[in-house]
Each structure stands twice: as C-alpha cells, then as structure tokens.
Design an enzyme around this catalytic site. Structure first.
Site, PDB file in Angstrom:
ATOM      1  N   ARG A 222    -100.487  40.923  20.299  1.00  0.00           N
ATOM      2  CA  ARG A 222    -100.127  40.708  18.871  1.00  0.00           C
ATOM      3  C   ARG A 222     -98.622  40.572  18.641  1.00  0.00           C
ATOM      4  O   ARG A 222     -98.138  40.784  17.534  1.00  0.00           O
ATOM      5  CB  ARG A 222    -100.681  41.818  17.983  1.00  0.00           C
ATOM      6  CG  ARG A 222    -102.191  41.843  17.957  1.00  0.00           C
ATOM      7  CD  ARG A 222    -102.728  42.357  16.647  1.00  0.00           C
ATOM      8  NE  ARG A 222    -104.168  42.275  16.640  1.00  0.00           N
ATOM      9  CZ  ARG A 222    -104.966  43.241  17.058  1.00  0.00           C
ATOM     10  NH1 ARG A 222    -104.452  44.367  17.483  1.00  0.00           N
ATOM     11  NH2 ARG A 222    -106.257  43.081  17.023  1.00  0.00           N
TER      12      ARG A 222
ATOM     13  N   LYS B  13     -89.417  28.515  15.931  1.00  0.00           N
ATOM     14  CA  LYS B  13     -90.605  27.661  16.008  1.00  0.00           C
ATOM     15  C   LYS B  13     -91.052  27.628  17.456  1.00  0.00           C
ATOM     16  O   LYS B  13     -90.279  27.202  18.329  1.00  0.00           O
ATOM     17  CB  LYS B  13     -90.269  26.241  15.561  1.00  0.00           C
ATOM     18  CG  LYS B  13     -90.387  26.008  14.089  1.00  0.00           C
ATOM     19  CD  LYS B  13     -90.300  24.505  13.853  1.00  0.00           C
ATOM     20  CE  LYS B  13     -90.265  24.162  12.403  1.00  0.00           C
ATOM     21  NZ  LYS B  13     -90.072  22.707  12.223  1.00  0.00           N
TER      22      LYS B  13
ATOM     23  N   GLU C 193     -80.173  15.466  19.351  1.00  0.00           N
ATOM     24  CA  GLU C 193     -80.384  16.500  18.319  1.00  0.00           C
ATOM     25  C   GLU C 193     -79.064  16.867  17.639  1.00  0.00           C
ATOM     26  O   GLU C 193     -79.023  17.140  16.444  1.00  0.00           O
ATOM     27  CB  GLU C 193     -81.021  17.758  18.931  1.00  0.00           C
ATOM     28  CG  GLU C 193     -82.471  17.601  19.367  1.00  0.00           C
ATOM     29  CD  GLU C 193     -83.477  17.477  18.207  1.00  0.00           C
ATOM     30  OE1 GLU C 193     -83.074  17.574  17.023  1.00  0.00           O
ATOM     31  OE2 GLU C 193     -84.675  17.262  18.503  1.00  0.00           O
TER      32      GLU C 193
ATOM     33  N   LYS D 185     -77.772  24.445  12.290  1.00  0.00           N
ATOM     34  CA  LYS D 185     -79.187  24.855  12.348  1.00  0.00           C
ATOM     35  C   LYS D 185     -79.364  26.254  11.750  1.00  0.00           C
ATOM     36  O   LYS D 185     -80.326  26.510  11.015  1.00  0.00           O
ATOM     37  CB  LYS D 185     -79.707  24.784  13.783  1.00  0.00           C
ATOM     38  CG  LYS D 185     -81.140  25.259  13.880  1.00  0.00           C
ATOM     39  CD  LYS D 185     -82.078  24.406  14.647  1.00  0.00           C
ATOM     40  CE  LYS D 185     -83.514  24.880  14.425  1.00  0.00           C
ATOM     41  NZ  LYS D 185     -84.441  24.436  15.427  1.00  0.00           N
TER      42      LYS D 185
ATOM     43  N   GLU E 145     -89.875  26.613   6.798  1.00  0.00           N
ATOM     44  CA  GLU E 145     -89.969  25.173   6.489  1.00  0.00           C
ATOM     45  C   GLU E 145     -90.730  24.859   5.193  1.00  0.00           C
ATOM     46  O   GLU E 145     -91.705  24.104   5.187  1.00  0.00           O
ATOM     47  CB  GLU E 145     -90.576  24.397   7.666  1.00  0.00           C
ATOM     48  CG  GLU E 145     -90.263  22.910   7.558  1.00  0.00           C
ATOM     49  CD  GLU E 145     -90.678  22.092   8.756  1.00  0.00           C
ATOM     50  OE1 GLU E 145     -90.299  22.460   9.877  1.00  0.00           O
ATOM     51  OE2 GLU E 145     -91.363  21.092   8.556  1.00  0.00           O
TER      52      GLU E 145
ATOM     53  N   ARG F 121     -85.515  23.138   5.501  1.00  0.00           N
ATOM     54  CA  ARG F 121     -85.711  22.981   6.954  1.00  0.00           C
ATOM     55  C   ARG F 121     -86.367  21.651   7.319  1.00  0.00           C
ATOM     56  O   ARG F 121     -86.250  21.181   8.449  1.00  0.00           O
ATOM     57  CB  ARG F 121     -86.508  24.175   7.502  1.00  0.00           C
ATOM     58  CG  ARG F 121     -86.559  24.203   9.024  1.00  0.00           C
ATOM     59  CD  ARG F 121     -86.962  25.538   9.594  1.00  0.00           C
ATOM     60  NE  ARG F 121     -87.005  25.488  11.051  1.00  0.00           N
ATOM     61  CZ  ARG F 121     -87.176  26.538  11.819  1.00  0.00           C
ATOM     62  NH1 ARG F 121     -87.315  27.731  11.295  1.00  0.00           N
ATOM     63  NH2 ARG F 121     -87.202  26.417  13.133  1.00  0.00           N
TER      64      ARG F 121
ATOM     65  N   ASN G 293     -86.337  17.389  10.435  1.00  0.00           N
ATOM     66  CA  ASN G 293     -87.313  16.427  10.959  1.00  0.00           C
ATOM     67  C   ASN G 293     -86.820  14.985  10.882  1.00  0.00           C
ATOM     68  O   ASN G 293     -87.588  14.052  11.119  1.00  0.00           O
ATOM     69  CB  ASN G 293     -88.640  16.560  10.192  1.00  0.00           C
ATOM     70  CG  ASN G 293     -89.290  17.902  10.448  1.00  0.00           C
ATOM     71  OD1 ASN G 293     -89.217  18.427  11.560  1.00  0.00           O
ATOM     72  ND2 ASN G 293     -89.908  18.480   9.431  1.00  0.00           N
TER      73      ASN G 293
ATOM     74  N   HIS H 293     -87.962  12.526  13.359  1.00  0.00           N
ATOM     75  CA  HIS H 293     -89.027  13.173  14.136  1.00  0.00           C
ATOM     76  C   HIS H 293     -90.437  12.716  13.759  1.00  0.00           C
ATOM     77  O   HIS H 293     -91.345  12.848  14.574  1.00  0.00           O
ATOM     78  CB  HIS H 293     -88.930  14.694  14.013  1.00  0.00           C
ATOM     79  CG  HIS H 293     -87.853  15.284  14.902  1.00  0.00           C
ATOM     80  ND1 HIS H 293     -86.538  14.899  14.808  1.00  0.00           N
ATOM     81  CD2 HIS H 293     -87.907  16.193  15.894  1.00  0.00           C
ATOM     82  CE1 HIS H 293     -85.835  15.568  15.709  1.00  0.00           C
ATOM     83  NE2 HIS H 293     -86.632  16.362  16.384  1.00  0.00           N
TER      84      HIS H 293
ATOM     85  N   HIS I 121     -91.980  11.943  17.070  1.00  0.00           N
ATOM     86  CA  HIS I 121     -93.095  12.729  17.630  1.00  0.00           C
ATOM     87  C   HIS I 121     -94.327  11.847  17.858  1.00  0.00           C
ATOM     88  O   HIS I 121     -95.042  12.015  18.850  1.00  0.00           O
ATOM     89  CB  HIS I 121     -93.476  13.872  16.686  1.00  0.00           C
ATOM     90  CG  HIS I 121     -92.599  15.084  16.844  1.00  0.00           C
ATOM     91  ND1 HIS I 121     -92.644  16.150  15.979  1.00  0.00           N
ATOM     92  CD2 HIS I 121     -91.670  15.409  17.769  1.00  0.00           C
ATOM     93  CE1 HIS I 121     -91.770  17.075  16.371  1.00  0.00           C
ATOM     94  NE2 HIS I 121     -91.158  16.640  17.451  1.00  0.00           N
TER      95      HIS I 121
ATOM     96  N   HIS J 146     -87.788  13.304  24.681  1.00  0.00           N
ATOM     97  CA  HIS J 146     -87.700  13.640  23.253  1.00  0.00           C
ATOM     98  C   HIS J 146     -86.485  12.939  22.631  1.00  0.00           C
ATOM     99  O   HIS J 146     -86.575  12.383  21.537  1.00  0.00           O
ATOM    100  CB  HIS J 146     -87.599  15.162  23.105  1.00  0.00           C
ATOM    101  CG  HIS J 146     -87.553  15.622  21.685  1.00  0.00           C
ATOM    102  ND1 HIS J 146     -88.596  15.422  20.805  1.00  0.00           N
ATOM    103  CD2 HIS J 146     -86.576  16.265  20.980  1.00  0.00           C
ATOM    104  CE1 HIS J 146     -88.268  15.936  19.618  1.00  0.00           C
ATOM    105  NE2 HIS J 146     -87.047  16.438  19.699  1.00  0.00           N
TER     106      HIS J 146
END
Ligand code: GLY
Length: 362
Positions: free
Chosen positions: A124, A146, A188, A230, A240, A244, A248, A251, A255, A267
C-alpha cells in the site's frame, strides 16, 4: 550543490528536496546510514545502469551495513509494463521486503516510472528515492510523482501519483550519456522553456553548442532552471487539474506516435514531432506568429530532432486512433496545449479531432 524544494500544498508532509550537483551518488549510502529512511533498500534499475552504476551503489550500501538488494530488468521502453512490475514485486516479496523498505529508483524514465509505481502500490505504498541517470529523467520524469506503466493502448495508461521522498540529480551521470539520450532530455527542457520561460528558451538557443558538448557547468544551470519550472507547476497543481496540463505540450500527438509505433521511436523524437504540429496549429489558429514556429523548429532540428513524420511510416489515421486513448480526453473533449508565444502556453478545449486530422494530413 544546489537544493530545490518542492513545496506541496495538498499534503505538505509529502514535500521534498531535489538535490543537484556532481558526484552526489557516492554519498548516498553514507547519508542513509546517518539519516535512515527505511530498514531495507531495494535498488531498482535496468540492465544497462546495473552494469554502469548499480553494482557499485550496492557495494556502497553493503560497505555501510545497510540492508540492500539490487533488482534489475532488461533496458528499454518494452519493460515499462505490468508484466515487469509484477516480476519486480515478486522479487521484492521473495527477498522479504516489508513496509519498512524504501525503493531507490536508479535509472532513466522507464526505471523511475516503473520503480516509482512499484513503490506506490507495494504494501500500500513505500517511500521511493529517485536517482535519475538520464537528462530526461532529471528534468522531467523524476519530479512530480507521476508514475506509470504503458499498455498496448497507450503510454502511461496505468499509474498513480506517488511523490518521491527525495530526488538526487548527479550531473556526473551525464558524462556517459549517449548523444541520442541527451537530445531526448533536451526536448523536455525546450518544452519547459516554450510553455513558460522565454528567457530560458533564449539561454538554450545561445548555449546549445556547450550543452551538446556536455559542458557540465552550463548543463547544470539548464537542469536547475528546467527543474524550477517543473517544480513551480507541480506545486501549483500536483494532480493535473489545471496548470500541470501545460506540461503536455507536444505530448498528445507525441504519445500517440510512440504507442502507434510500439515505442520504436524515442520519447524526444516523438514529442519533437508533437511540438512542431502543436506550434503549427497554434499559428494556424492565429495565436503564434510564424517566426516563433520557425525558431522552435530550428532549435529542435539543431539537436537532431525531427519535426515531421513520414506518412509512409505512420498514417494520420493511426495517430488519431491512439489519441482516443489519451488521458487528456475529458468528456470526449480534447485538452490540447497551444502556444500564444514562446514562453506562454495555454490549454485549449477548442481543438477537435477534425482539426488534428487536418494538421496531421498536411
Ligand atoms: N511529464 C508531465 C508531468 O509530469 O506532468
């Protein structure tokens, strides 16, 4: 050595430091001996990083009588899967790691995302220290919590938010980083500049040769600024819900290209193509001037990144199919990041699949 603090607002206790400097990894075992965060450490890495740094790090831990094991999986995006996650978890269970353990994620984005996701769900949730070894992981994936794995449908489709306990950015790792990997991280960094800092974009343009020649002093300045951008975004919007989403930029299409090509494209290359389409759409819709589109694409091109995908490799239809699975689609509306100018981005909910079809078909 520089310390940047990530001050989280929702759960202040989850706030953490990002430490940037050269040679930091050599002190990790000493530091954890003095200030333990757990009773046992699972150093999770991939087959390449294991050979380069993992075995030495394990020896450092053992020399300090810290209970530690090294767990590795084959290098590459293919390993960022539910299958690898299960294998790593089984190994940790077999080795007797309990709730009093901590994961050290030693590697690039794949390692950080996968090991971070294991940490999010193991017993957990256990702490995780991110030790990024690639530029991309340093400025992006190790920060912000993330964590995820890919599926055949989409990149990062299954995951969680699990903030690290600490991020250790050892600039010396960049000395052995292949040029292609440097370009991946630079994509990035350029994105960070494009969405929120015009001066940083100018800094990158001015210093690009030094950065490509791995001048560590210049790289450290750029890494720090990129992390600050960031951090600011994550502090304002950890989960997000708004700001945030700007991260993207490039992206949505990027993606989709990655998953449509079964991750056979890097990437950095995929988001470079994604950013060029996003800039083109920004200009077409009357926000961004053509000069800025050219400036963005020139910098990407200079570092060897593409800004178009041949229709022979991938049809616009195939990209659009993968966009359907994107997490950024809410109530069938696409949240698409556009630029007003270099350093100023916004999220548009006014971009339709038809618009994308048009822009991808050109
Ligand atoms: N890499 C995008 C984010 O952390 O939100």
């Amino acid at each position: 050595m520089e310390i940047c603090r990530v001050d989280l607002k929702e759960e202040t206790g989850n706030s953490y430091d990002i430490i940037i400097g050269a040679g930091l990894i050599g002190n990790l075992a000493i530091e954890l001996k003095q200030k333990p965060v757990a009773n046992a450490y699972a150093i999770i890495t991939d087959s390449n990083v294991k050979r380069l740094y993992g075995e030495t790090l394990l020896k450092n831990f053992q020399a300090k009588n810290l209970h530690a094991h090294l767990i590795s999986f084959p290098a590459g995006e293919k390993s960022k899967s539910r299958d690898t996650k299960e294998k790593v978890e089984n190994e940790m269970l077999n080795l007797g790691f309990g709730r009093d353990s901590c994961i050290i994620a030693l590697g690039g984005g794949v390692v950080g995302d996968l090991a971070g996701f294991v940490a999010a769900t193991y017993m957990r949730g256990i702490p995780c220290i991110q030790v990024p070894t690639t530029l991309l992981a340093m400025v992006d994936s190790s920060i912000g919590g993330k964590v995820a794995v890919d599926t055949m449908h989409a990149k990062n489709a299954i995951g969680a938010f699990h903030q690290p306990k600490k991020v250790i950015i050892d600039m010396n790792f960049l000395k052995t980083l292949p040029k292609k990997e440097l370009a991946n991280g630079l994509a990035e960094m350029i994105k960070h500049a494009l969405i929120s800092d015009r001066d940083f974009f100018h800094f990158l343009e001015k210093n690009i040769d030094k950065i490509l020649n791995c001048d560590l002093e210049t790289l450290e300045q750029a890494v720090k600024r990129s992390c600050e951008i960031k951090i600011h975004i994550v502090e304002e919007d950890e989960k997000e819900k708004g700001l945030r989403k700007l991260l993207n930029y490039g992206h949505t299409i990027g993606h989709a290209i990655e998953s449509a090509l079964k991750y056979k494209i890097s990437h950095g290359q995929a988001i470079s193509i994604g950013m060029s389409y996003a800039a083109k759409l920004s200009a077409k819709n009357g926000f961004l001037d053509e000069g800025s589109v050219i400036r963005q694409n020139n910098l990407l091109e200079y570092i060897g990144l593409p800004h178009k995908l041949s229709h022979r490799k991938l049809k616009p239809r195939e990209i659009l199919e993968h966009i359907q699975y994107d997490k950024k689609i809410i109530n069938k509306k696409l949240n698409f990041v556009l630029l007003n100018s270099i350093g100023d981005a916004f999220v548009s909910d006014d971009v339709s699949m038809e618009d994308l079809k048009g822009i991808l078909g050109e």
